[in-house]
Scaffold this motif. Structure first.
Motif, PDB file in Angstrom:
ATOM      1  N   ASP A  73      -2.617  -3.843 -35.592  1.00 26.42           N
ATOM      2  CA  ASP A  73      -3.989  -3.565 -35.160  1.00 26.42           C
ATOM      3  C   ASP A  73      -4.196  -2.121 -34.749  1.00 26.42           C
ATOM      4  O   ASP A  73      -5.219  -1.513 -35.067  1.00 26.42           O
ATOM      5  CB  ASP A  73      -4.365  -4.478 -33.985  1.00 26.42           C
ATOM      6  N   GLU A  74      -3.234  -1.559 -34.019  1.00 28.05           N
ATOM      7  CA  GLU A  74      -3.418  -0.228 -33.451  1.00 28.05           C
ATOM      8  C   GLU A  74      -2.987   0.892 -34.389  1.00 28.05           C
ATOM      9  O   GLU A  74      -3.534   1.992 -34.340  1.00 28.05           O
ATOM     10  CB  GLU A  74      -2.653  -0.112 -32.123  1.00 28.05           C
ATOM     11  N   ILE A 114       4.330   1.870 -28.182  1.00 33.13           N
ATOM     12  CA  ILE A 114       3.990   0.451 -28.092  1.00 33.13           C
ATOM     13  C   ILE A 114       5.191  -0.349 -27.589  1.00 33.13           C
ATOM     14  O   ILE A 114       5.057  -1.217 -26.718  1.00 33.13           O
ATOM     15  CB  ILE A 114       3.515  -0.072 -29.458  1.00 33.13           C
ATOM     16  N   GLY A 132      -1.861  -6.603 -23.860  1.00 31.94           N
ATOM     17  CA  GLY A 132      -1.841  -5.538 -24.856  1.00 31.94           C
ATOM     18  C   GLY A 132      -2.760  -4.393 -24.487  1.00 31.94           C
ATOM     19  O   GLY A 132      -3.623  -4.504 -23.615  1.00 31.94           O
ATOM     20  N   GLN A 141       3.498 -10.324 -30.418  1.00 29.07           N
ATOM     21  CA  GLN A 141       2.611  -9.322 -29.837  1.00 29.07           C
ATOM     22  C   GLN A 141       2.919  -7.932 -30.394  1.00 29.07           C
ATOM     23  O   GLN A 141       2.010  -7.152 -30.703  1.00 29.07           O
ATOM     24  CB  GLN A 141       2.732  -9.305 -28.316  1.00 29.07           C
ATOM     25  N   ARG A 183       1.572  -7.715 -33.896  1.00 24.55           N
ATOM     26  CA  ARG A 183       0.108  -7.648 -33.894  1.00 24.55           C
ATOM     27  C   ARG A 183      -0.380  -6.268 -33.454  1.00 24.55           C
ATOM     28  O   ARG A 183      -1.285  -5.688 -34.054  1.00 24.55           O
ATOM     29  CB  ARG A 183      -0.459  -8.725 -32.970  1.00 24.55           C
ATOM     30  N   ARG A 184       0.237  -5.715 -32.408  1.00 23.87           N
ATOM     31  CA  ARG A 184      -0.213  -4.409 -31.915  1.00 23.87           C
ATOM     32  C   ARG A 184       0.059  -3.306 -32.923  1.00 23.87           C
ATOM     33  O   ARG A 184      -0.773  -2.415 -33.122  1.00 23.87           O
ATOM     34  CB  ARG A 184       0.460  -4.090 -30.574  1.00 23.87           C
TER      35      ARG A 184
END
Length: 431
Positions: free
Chosen positions: A152-153, A109, A404, A145, A148-149
């Motif tokens: 979320d991921e 990421i 993203g 970002q 968040r990634r």
């Protein structure tokens, strides 16, 4: 899992209106990393005092949840002492392979954001995002970002420090844990540093801290204001100069990304094993696009494509194929790994559940450095080798960089849900 904008008033500045101009260094530090990976695998552990490490009299704590830390449990502490401090702790044996896989996902990421990533360990890294601000916005937006990634991921949390100096970014990430973000404006660097304890300075261990405190120097501001000769007499010229520079907010270092010598890869460990043929090929497409994106970001191409599989019984298989001409296209990489996967199925993997998949690009060369000798067959190019496919995948790179990894993806990575499995089928090493 992340904090809302209204919750971002952390530290000496209001994070909603902070000036992040020039703050191109980010330090990303995962929160209680080993424990978080274990909680992700077993949500029943959430909120409990969890200690990861070796049990028994000689065991050592590798990681402790924040609930366990409230009892005084710390990393590198003998397990026997940890259990005396926290008798109700849940001890989980370390699974370093799973932590390594999770770390690879985190670093993937970060490298999607910028190629200038310098890992310090499995769970932390520096980034230089100066080249990403035109596409992704300011450093604060990029930090948001990333958080968040990762949430979320990967269903994990991290803390991110943002600053104009590398060591200040590292201090900032420490001071906003857990699951926080702290931006230190460049103009407020010294103001931020001065009230901190001397132990906050990078490279100052317990012995140096005790020596400085013995001189009456308890804060970074004390060090900055101290007579240089006093520091030289007690610490030596080199360490004195180092300390004064840091205390004054100076740090000339730059992010030193790891050099890729032999290969680039992307792999993922699945907490619910893959049992369907379509599932596996869809995941291979996703991993192929990750690898191809990294190749293009580094202006590299691959001569060798590899596949790594780990079955639910932990048996591991690797396969490689050398291709005629180097590539950085996901479509070509995916086609090759699917061929390797189908060969592995015929070789005995058919019907077996898969808990890990990996795609590797080896035999790396600089893009365009290998001349391509055209033949009559090139009058009708193979799919994936046309300029149109190059343009399509580079357009995908731009969208992913802006919005993203989940913003846009090839249809081949979308899969229909497999038929429901029984509870017995869902149990096992990969669940």
């Amino acid at each position: 899992m992340g904090r809302s904008a209204d919750q971002e008033r952390i530290g000496p500045v209001d994070q909603r209106d902070v000036d992040d101009t020039g703050c191109h260094f980010l330090h990303v530090d995962m929160d209680s990393f080993f424990v978080s990976v274990e909680v992700r695998a077993n949500p029943a552990l959430r909120g409990r005092p969890v200690v990861v490490g070796g049990a028994g009299g000689w065991g050592v704590v590798a990681s402790a949840s924040y609930e366990a830390r409230a009892y005084g449990v710390r990393s590198a502490m003998p397990m026997a002492k940890a259990l005396r401090l926290c008798p109700n702790a849940v001890v989980v044996a370390a699974r370093h392979e799973d932590y390594g896989a999770a770390s690879a996902d985190v670093m993937a990421i970060l490298r999607d954001i910028t190629p200038l990533v310098q890992p310090l360990s499995l769970d932390e890294a520096f980034l230089d995002v100066s080249g990403a601000v035109r596409l992704l916005g300011g450093p604060r937006a990029i930090a948001r970002q990333i958080r968040r990634r990762i949430s979320d991921e990967l269903q994990l949390t991290c803390s991110v420090g943002v600053a104009a100096r590398m060591f200040v970014a590292k201090i900032a990430s420490t001071r906003c844990k857990p699951d926080g973000m702290l931006v230190v404006p460049e103009a407020q660097t010294v103001e931020f540093l001065r009230p901190l304890p001397v132990s906050a300075l990078w490279g100052i261990g317990p012995k140096a801290t005790a020596r400085l405190e013995g001189l009456g120097l308890f804060t970074v501001g004390d060090v900055a204001d101290a007579r240089r000769q006093t520091l030289v007499s007690n610490l030596g010229r080199a360490q004195a100069d180092h300390l004064v520079a840091l205390a004054s907010g100076h740090d000339p270092r730059r992010v030193a990304p790891e050099r890729v010598d032999k290969s680039l890869s992307a792999e993922h460990t699945y907490f619910h094993t893959l049992s369907g043929h379509a599932q596996v090929e869809s995941e291979l497409a996703r991993l192929a696009h990750k690898v191809a994106r990294r190749l293009r970001a580094k202006q590299l191409q691959s001569r060798t494509i590899g596949l790594k599989l780990r079955a639910a019984d932990f048996a591991t298989y690797t396969r490689d194929v050398t291709i005629d001409r180097p590539t950085d296209l996901a479509q070509e990489i995916h086609a090759r790994v699917v061929e390797l996967w189908r060969g592995a199925e015929r070789g005995g993997l058919a019907g077996r559940s898969i808990r890990l998949l990996g795609v590797r690009a080896g035999g790396l060369v600089e893009a365009g450095s290998v001349p391509v000798q055209l033949s009559l067959e090139d009058a009708a190019p193979e799919p994936g080798r046309t300029p149109r496919w190059h343009e399509a995948e580079r357009a995908l790179d731009a969208v992913v960089a802006r919005f993203g990894g989940g913003a846009l993806k090839p249809a081949s990575t979308l899969r229909r849900p497999d038929p429901p499995r029984s509870a017995e089928e869902n149990s096992g090493p990969g669940s």
